[in-house]
Motif scaffolding. Structure first.
Motif, PDB file in Angstrom:
ATOM      1  N   CYS A   1       6.467  25.208 -98.233  1.00 39.59           N
ATOM      2  CA  CYS A   1       5.550  24.059 -98.265  1.00 39.59           C
ATOM      3  C   CYS A   1       5.558  23.575 -96.853  1.00 39.59           C
TER       4      CYS A   1
ATOM      5  N   SER B   1       4.521  20.637 -95.885  1.00 42.21           N
ATOM      6  CA  SER B   1       4.792  19.439 -95.310  1.00 42.21           C
ATOM      7  C   SER B   1       6.330  19.245 -95.297  1.00 42.21           C
ATOM      8  N   CYS B   2       7.212  19.627 -96.290  1.00 41.03           N
ATOM      9  CA  CYS B   2       8.620  19.254 -96.119  1.00 41.03           C
ATOM     10  C   CYS B   2       9.455  20.577 -95.942  1.00 41.03           C
TER      11      CYS B   2
ATOM     12  N   HIS C   1       3.232  20.885-101.527  1.00 43.24           N
ATOM     13  CA  HIS C   1       3.643  20.332-102.975  1.00 43.24           C
ATOM     14  C   HIS C   1       2.491  19.719-103.514  1.00 43.24           C
TER      15      HIS C   1
ATOM     16  N   CYS D   1       5.830  15.045-101.204  1.00 47.26           N
ATOM     17  CA  CYS D   1       7.249  15.727-101.082  1.00 47.26           C
ATOM     18  C   CYS D   1       7.787  14.673 -99.971  1.00 47.26           C
TER      19      CYS D   1
END
Ligand SMILES: [Zn+2]
Length: 172
Positions: free
Chosen positions: A71, A73-74, A133, A137
């Motif tokens: 992912c 983002s995270c 996600h 997230c």
């Protein structure tokens, strides 16, 4: 029907016989996917049909499976469902490609094509540019952190008061 998928094939032979292949390929065989896939365990299910349109060799197929991507983002693993159809027309030069609107050109410069490379190309094309996600997230991770911190600081905050209360009581 075969469980062992061939890699190098002669598409003309398969097209003239109107052959169909189906089977499972381990994700680990796709080396170019190793940058995108965090965990190469598992398989993709592949179905491929060969045929002819006039003199043209056409290959259509379906790839399905679940890939573990990172992912963006995270930076944690996320399961990404792959479900992709493809239609290819075998060409000997890319100038021919405009004749087949429904089909992507597949350049063949020898007598064989690599099915593994073909399937890997299709998976790479289907991969999202920025896998993320579907839920927020980062926000979820942050609120889990702050929930933990809150309990932690509450315990710290409660103790001095209860000690103080006890001291007060004994003082009276
Ligand atoms: Zn995420």
């Amino acid at each position: 029907m075969t469980d062992k998928f061939p890699d190098l094939i002669d598409p003309l032979l398969f097209a003239e016989r109107r052959s169909a292949l189906s089977g499972a390929l381990p994700i680990a065989v796709f080396e170019r996917l190793s940058d995108s896939v965090i965990d190469p365990d598992g398989n993709v299910d592949v179905e491929i049909e060969f045929g002819k349109q006039g003199k043209r060799i056409v290959i259509s197929g379906h790839i399905k499976g679940t890939l573990q991507l990172e992912c963006q983002s995270c930076l944690q693993a996320m399961a990404w469902p792959l479900d992709s159809d493809f239609k290819l027309a075998v060409v000997s030069s890319l100038q021919e490609d405009k004749q087949f609107e429904d089909y992507e050109p597949l350049l063949m410069d020898g007598e064989t094509i690599s099915l593994n490379a073909l399937i890997e190309d299709e998976i790479l094309l289907a991969l999202p540019d920025y896998p993320r996600h579907q839920y927020d997230c980062i926000e979820r991770n942050r609120s889990e952190d702050s929930a933990y911190n809150a309990t932690d600081s509450q315990i710290k905050a409660e103790n001095p008061f209860s000690v103080l209360a006890k001291l007060k009581k004994t003082g009276d």
